[in-house]
Design an enzyme around this catalytic site. Structure first.
Site, PDB file in Angstrom:
ATOM      1  N   GLU A  81       0.809  -1.229   0.000  1.00  0.00           N
ATOM      2  CA  GLU A  81       0.000   0.000   0.000  1.00  0.00           C
ATOM      3  C   GLU A  81       0.841   1.278   0.000  1.00  0.00           C
ATOM      4  OE1 GLU A  81      -2.970  -0.562   3.088  1.00  0.00           O
ATOM      5  OE2 GLU A  81      -4.054  -2.002   1.830  1.00  0.00           O
ATOM      6  N   GLU A 199      -5.105  -8.307  -2.136  1.00  0.00           N
ATOM      7  CA  GLU A 199      -5.785  -8.229  -0.840  1.00  0.00           C
ATOM      8  C   GLU A 199      -7.176  -7.641  -1.042  1.00  0.00           C
ATOM      9  OE1 GLU A 199      -3.568  -6.330   2.372  1.00  0.00           O
ATOM     10  OE2 GLU A 199      -5.444  -5.494   3.153  1.00  0.00           O
TER      11      GLU A 199
END
Length: 427
Positions: A81, A199
């Protein structure tokens, strides 16, 4: 002292723990992707932007150790991220791309002479078209094997409207743009790579209590598995196996939550080849079709988001023996519409192979006692509960005369296996 992102202390994976984890991975035949720290050696520049050179020594030592122990790593993923504006931290795409070139060289060198070389996956972040494009351009041909992104399209787990989002076809449709734009980005700038969902847990911040761990969440989950496959996603990683409200297993008892059984049925029934489903049906009826897994035929996933409409479908042979599903809704008013299953590669309509099979197999999923937020999923009228020895129960279909209508109850999900359907792509 707390020095890490989000107030966490700096963590360290001890090799004893890594050895224990690999024993578990080997016992369960896991295909493992491991995420490497892309901020190691870097420092914060301004706001959430991090700069400086990545220190690859720790990652290299870790990979060397894993090789020395004979651990099978399917892929190494770089970072978490940090794409676009990131989550708590971000790194510019050009610097990230150069890091990938360096990491690819390390992997190739360390696995030289090995029978298997793990894939390189990145960035494991939220899709930002400009950032992802730059990453592929800078890293260049055949460096990045898979480009991974994260999806939490239901928003915060604390949202009181979470259930209504899950049951809203317009909300579920919004994420299609992400899949479409990523597929185009990969095709244009990195055709050597493939798209992964690295994810996804539906709702972020550990999911929604009494929502993400209940039957209603499978409407979102199976719909997104179908949509991801439709738009050329090769791998889909669910957040999580255990942990948070969105765990597939209860974190205390390890008893499977409903999404576990949804995932298991998808895994057993849906093959890798995706077929198009043409329909003029209500948007509350979601449908996806794949070649059946490990056998001849086609498997259709049908999701009925409506709380008042029952779907009745007749399987018919049209002109040239083409298979079409003529369908009607049953509620206050009646409206007819039809499905047409097609091979996405050729556009050819699917045909019946013969009259060899007189039946189809149906797996109907409903909530126990009709309560959408139950933790007990029901398959063909039988609650799915662990056996007395703690094993997964049998997931048996019902066999139905292939010429009889298919009935999909309101707020239910069904996998329908047609052994006699043959598509050119399924051969």
């Amino acid at each position: 002292m707390k020095h890490g992102l989000f107030g966490f202390s700096k963590g360290c994976l001890q090799m004893k723990r890594w050895d224990e984890l690999n024993h578990f991975f080997n016992a369960t035949s896991v295909m493992l992707t491991f995420g490497l720290n892309a901020l190691y050696g870097r420092h914060k520049l301004k706001g959430s932007l991090w700069g400086g050179e990545w220190d690859s020594s720790n990652a290299e030592d870790f990979i060397k150790y894993s090789i020395s122990k004979g651990y099978q790593i399917d892929s190494w993923e770089y970072g978490n991220e940090l794409s676009g504006n990131g989550v708590g931290a971000h790194v510019h795409a050009d610097r990230y791309g150069k890091d990938l070139i360096h990491l690819k060289k390390i992997i190739k060198e360390l696995y030289k002479g090995s029978q298997f070389e793990p894939l390189l996956v990145a960035p494991g972040g939220f899709f930002n078209q400009q950032w992802f494009t730059k990453l592929l351009q800078v890293s260049g041909s055949n460096v990045l094997d898979a480009i991974s992104h994260h999806i939490y399209n239901l928003g915060a787990g604390s949202d009181p409207k979470l259930v209504s989002k899950i049951l809203d076809p317009n909300h579920l449709n919004k994420v299609a743009n992400t899949f479409i734009n990523l597929a185009r980005t990969v095709q244009t700038h990195g055709p050597w790579s493939s798209a992964w969902v690295g994810e996804s847990g539906g709702a972020y911040n550990s999911g929604g209590p009494h929502v993400s761990d209940t039957f209603v969440n499978s409407f979102w989950y199976l719909d997104q598995l179908g949509m991801a496959s439709k738009y050329h996603t090769k791998v889909y990683c669910r957040q999580t196996l255990i942990g948070g409200n969105y765990g597939l297993l209860n974190a205390t008892t390890y008893v499977p939550n409903p999404d576990y059984y949804s995932a298991l049925l998808w895994h057993r029934l849906m093959g890798k080849t995706v077929l198009a489903v043409g329909s003029d049906a209500s948007p509350f009826l979601r449908s996806y079709a794949h070649c059946s897994k490990g056998r001849i035929g086609v498997t259709l996933l049908v999701i009925n988001l409506s709380d008042q409409t029952k779907i009745i479908t007749d399987v018919q042979n049209g002109m040239n023996n083409n298979i079409k599903l003529a369908t009607e809704q049953q509620n206050i008013s009646r409206k007819s519409f039809s499905w047409c299953l097609k091979n996405t590669a050729s556009g050819a309509e699917i045909k019946a192979s013969s009259d060899k099979y007189s039946y189809r197999e149906e797996y109907h999923l409903t909530p126990k006692n009709g309560y959408l937020q139950t933790r007990t999923m029901v398959l063909n009228g039988i609650p799915l509960e662990l056996t007395s020895t703690g094993n997964i129960p049998r997931l048996d279909p019902i066999r139905v005369n292939v010429k009889s209508p298919i009935s999909i109850s309101p707020l239910s999900i069904a996998f329908i296996v047609f052994p006699d359907f043959v598509a050119p792509a399924c051969r």
